[in-house]
Design a protein around this motif. Structure first.
Motif: not given
Length: 95
Positions: A21, A24, A28, A92
């Motif tokens: 990520a 934010w 996340v 992610v």
């Protein structure tokens, strides 16, 4: 949508790719919480713990409580917990 995630949780899902990520977001934040508890993401948590739903805060949609693999629990606040300096550590996964 709940039906699709239930089907995915039952299938042995493996991520196709991974990235870290950069900023934010709500997504996340929840990934941070799953990874803190020892899981890749919601799919893996549902597979391992054999649950259909994850307890979330109604106000924010963030994960409220997770059971770790050793059966202890993590409890999370309604507010953001993943600080900016931690965001780059969040993985992610793409399925």
């Amino acid at each position: 949508k709940p039906e699709a995630s239930a089907v995915m949780a039952k299938a042995d899902l493996k991520p196709k790719s991974i990235r870290h990520a950069k900023n934010w977001s709500d997504e996340v934040e929840n990934l941070y919480r799953f990874q803190q508890a020892g899981y890749r993401d919601e799919f893996e948590y549902k597979q391992v713990k054999q649950v259909d739903t994850v307890e979330c805060w109604p106000e924010t949609g963030f994960v409220k409580k997770l059971q770790r693999r050793d059966n202890t629990y993590y409890y999370y606040n309604k507010q953001r917990e993943c600080e900016d300096k931690e965001v780059h550590k969040v993985k992610v996964y793409v399925y």
